[in-house]
Scaffold this active site. Sequence first.
Site: not given
Length: 288
Positions: A177, A198, A203, A205, A212, A255, A258
């Site tokens: 990230q 982010a 994030s 993630h 995603d 988004e 996501h």
Amino acid sequence: MGMRLKKVYLWIMTILIVCLITFFTVYLYSKYTNYRKLDITYDKINNETPVYIDHMDEFNIKESNYIESNYERYIAYKKKHNDYSDDKIITYVNIGLDHEFYTNMMETDMSDGYLIICNKFHKLKNNYVPDLVSLDGYGGGKMERVAAKHFKEMSNAAKKDGISVYNVSGYRSYNTQTNLYNGYVSRNGRSKADTFSARPGTSEHQTGLATDVNSVSDSFAYTSAYKWLINNSYKYGFILRYPKGKEFITGYKYEPWHYRYVGVEVAKVIHEKNITYEEYYATYILKG
Ligand SMILES: [Zn+2]
């Protein structure tokens, strides 16, 4: 004659002093007994627990997400947004929206399990790595074990309806990230990069609970896969994390690709109420 006047004067003075002493004694005694009476009343009501004065009554609220330590912030935010309902005031302040994004950062409360929050007010530890499993056969990459299980179930269900749903970006480490964000900053500038990428540690993630899918592009919103996900993802515990029109809450532009795993029960509530995860968290999970 002079002696007589002096005697009368002394008598008057004595009577006045006695009166004053009596008055003060009675006054202090009544004050003391009143305190005692109050103490006893409080003790009876609260079973000898301390009495906390709370300002909750000043707000007209349906949800019980009032946090007394946020009282001053509620008042300040209400002054700026007098068109908002008190429920909205309390929820938005609980989210942190009375502060700019990335200011007033707190550490993510990991005791929330699958309901942890990671956003522009809550940061993960740099070294946080979830229990990861592979998404081979489902687009590849990795996700947290339980989230991955549900993602595969969702993908299988979509397939039965003739829809292909696969992961293109699942878990991302803190270092990944960092590189990604720094790349966007050098290409687009920091303020632009912040609208879609982010900062490291914030994030979703990195939680392993986000994915995603299919295509990271605005046009994904016009595909049948998107339509399927909007109508079905909650059944598998996934929510659209950054919806349209809620940018001021989530801190991210829309988004359509996501999705975030929050578990089936919570995903259903969020779907039905049509709220963001921030609103859900600030209403039902956050403790004062
Ligand atoms: Zn994402």
